[in-house]
Each structure stands twice: as structure tokens, then as C-alpha cells.
Scaffold this active site. Structure first.
Site: not given
Ligand code: AMP
Length: 279
Positions: A29-30, A33, A57, A146-147, A149, A185
């Protein structure tokens, strides 16, 4: 913050009253998230995050193995962000309890076969499969994505319609590093050289936004290609400007509305994506 690992414990830990906001993640996480968790808390919801690196996926098993995992640090971050409950599902329960049924495998047609879908076959089928399973398990009122993705966000919106799920999908803005690189990530795997050049993705998108109206689609495509080729570590997979709802490429040479640019590039051996609303 409560922590649960099984569907039974999840059900017991969910509140009976009030609104539930759900944030599905793959961990590592960052602040991107955490901005989704913060939004749920700001709206006074009971915030549920899940951490699950979803094998279905990943079209490339090596990418799945190399995906960063840091559960204890993630839990500490969620706790500090005010998250109420974290769900850490186990693969054997998620995919061995009748949950692999066809019901969770959806066809999104063009939306899942373009851009990301073209370079990562069946990626969005796997995403929608796990998100559908998790949405049923958590039964949230709102789900935050998040936008960053963007194509995934549109696939999730289509999933909710298709499966008539009783949840509102909220798309949230991309959180960036000070130099413009979208938080991801995967960024922690970048070499120093690749990290130094990776803000070029956002520079390409910003360039397109600034110059679309005067230079037009074709010139922008060529310039973006050249900008990436001028780097040592970046290799372009795609750059396109599409209608955000249909994902059809924009054909009008000087479009004024409904244009989103999406880009994917390898930075060394790390695959990065980004996107920006242009008009
Ligand atoms: P992930 O762990 O990469 O599957 O992401 C989980 C959620 O966090 C998804 O809805 C992503 O679109 C969102 N997310 C990832 N990176 C960002 C970011 N830099 N800014 C905003 N939302 C993010």
C-alpha cells in the site's frame, strides 16, 4: 482495526447499521490506496479494505510471483489511516468454495479487449471475477476505486450494471509523486535509472493535454512516441486517446470533448500505466 481472514469471520465482523465503504487492494500500500480509505472515513463510513494478490488477473506467472507483498506494513498503514476492518482472504477459500462458478466470469467485449486488455489477455476477466466475489462477500454500500486504473474502473462500473450489484462505485483521482509519477505498488521495484525516467509517462499525458487542441491527434501520437524513445529505460506498449465510456479510439483530429489518454510502458522490467482526462 479488526483483521479477518475467512468469509465466516468477515460476516461476523461487518456492522449491521450504517454505511460500508469498501476498498479492494492487492497490498503493497501507498498513499494512493490510503486516499481511498480516507475518502470512506471522511464520508463517515465503516471502511473495509481487502488485501489479496489475485492470481486470476495475472496473465504472466512471473509478474504474479514478483508482485510486492508486505502485509504487516500494509496493516499498520491501514490502521493509521483509520480503516475499520481489513479482510485478508485465502486463495483456497476464495477459489475453492464454488466461487469459481461461471456466474463470476463476465464478458465485457470491447472494453476488456482494448489497450490493457490487448496486452494482458483475460486480465479484466480475472479482475471482475475477484471484485464480484468480494463485493458479494462484503456487500458494501460504496466501493472506491482509483482512476489510476481507468480501464479497470470502467470495467467495474460495467460489472455492477451487468450483475445488478447493489453498490455505488466511486472513482477517485490519481495520487502522484511530486515529480508526477503515479503512485503504484510496482514503483518500489524500479531501478534508480528507470525511476529517474519514469515521470516521462505523466509528461507525455500532460503534453497531450496541453497540445491536443492546437496540434491534433496524429501529431500528439508521434510526439509521445518520440518522447518515450528518447529515454534509455522506457519502452512504450501503447499510447492512445479514447472515448472514456466506449474505449473507441478518438478519430476526430481535434476533439473537444470526451477524450482520455492512456499510456503503458516498461521501465526496465517494471510495467507502468497512467492516464489523464484531456478534454
Ligand atoms: P491495486 O492494489 O493496485 O489493485 O489498487 C487498489 C486500488 O487502489 C485500485 O482501485 C487502484 O486504482 C487504486 N490506486 C492504485 N494506485 C493509485 C493512485 N496512485 N492513486 C489513486 N488510486 C490508486
Amino acid at each position: 482495526m479488526k483483521r479477518v481472514e475467512t468469509l465466516t469471520d468477515l460476516e461476523l465482523a461487518l456492522p449491521i447499521d450504517g454505511q460500508i465503504g469498501f476498498i479492494p487492494t492487492m497490498g503493497a500500500l501507498h498513499d494512493g490506496h490510503l486516499s481511498l480509505v480516507a475518502k470512506a472515513k471522511k464520508e463517515k463510513m465503516f471502511a473495509v479494505a481487502s488485501i489479496f494478490v489475485n492470481p486470476t488477473q495475472f496473465n504472466d506467472p512471473k509478474d504474479f510471483q514478483k508482485y510486492p507483498r508486505d502485509t504487516e506494513a500494509d496493516i499498520a498503514k491501514l490502521n493509521s489511516a483509520g480503516c475499520d476492518l481489513v479482510f485478508l482472504p485465502h486463495e483456497d477459500e476464495i477459489y475453492n468454495e464454488g466461487l469459481t462458478a461461471d456466474k463470476y466470469l463476465h464478458d465485457f467485449g470491447f472494453l476488456e479487449s482494448r489497450l490493457e486488455g490487448a496486452f494482458r489477455p483475460d486480465h479484466f476477466k480475472g479482475v471482475a471475477q475477484i471484485v464480484h466475489i468480494l463485493l458479494e462477500a462484503v456487500a458494501p454500500d460504496y466501493a472506491f476505486f482509483g482512476e489510476k486504473d481507468f480501464q479497470q474502473l470502467q470495467v467495474i462500473r460495467a460489472l455492477v450494471k451487468k450483475a445488478s450489484l447493489n453498490v455505488e462505485v466511486i472513482g477517485m483521482p490519481t495520487i502522484r509523486e511530486p515529480d508526477g509519477l503515479a503512485m503504484s505498488s510496482r514503483n518500489r521495484r524500479l531501478s534508480d535509472d528507470a525511476r529517474a525516467e519514469s515521470p516521462a509517462l505523466y509528461q507525455c499525458l500532460s503534453h497531450a493535454k496541453t497540445h491536443l487542441s492546437n496540434k491534433g491527434i496524429e501529431a500528439i501520437k508521434t510526439e509521445v512516441k518520440n518522447m518515450i524513445e528518447a529515454t534509455d529505460t522506457l519502452r512504450l506498449e501503447y499510447f492512445d486517446m479514447v472515448d472514456p465510456d466506449t474505449f473507441e479510439s478518438v478519430t476526430d483530429s481535434h476533439p473537444k470533448h470526451n477524450v482520455r489518454a492512456l499510456i503503458a510502458a516498461y521501465a526496465g522490467d517494471v510495467r507502468l500505466i497512467d492516464n489523464l482526462k484531456l478534454a
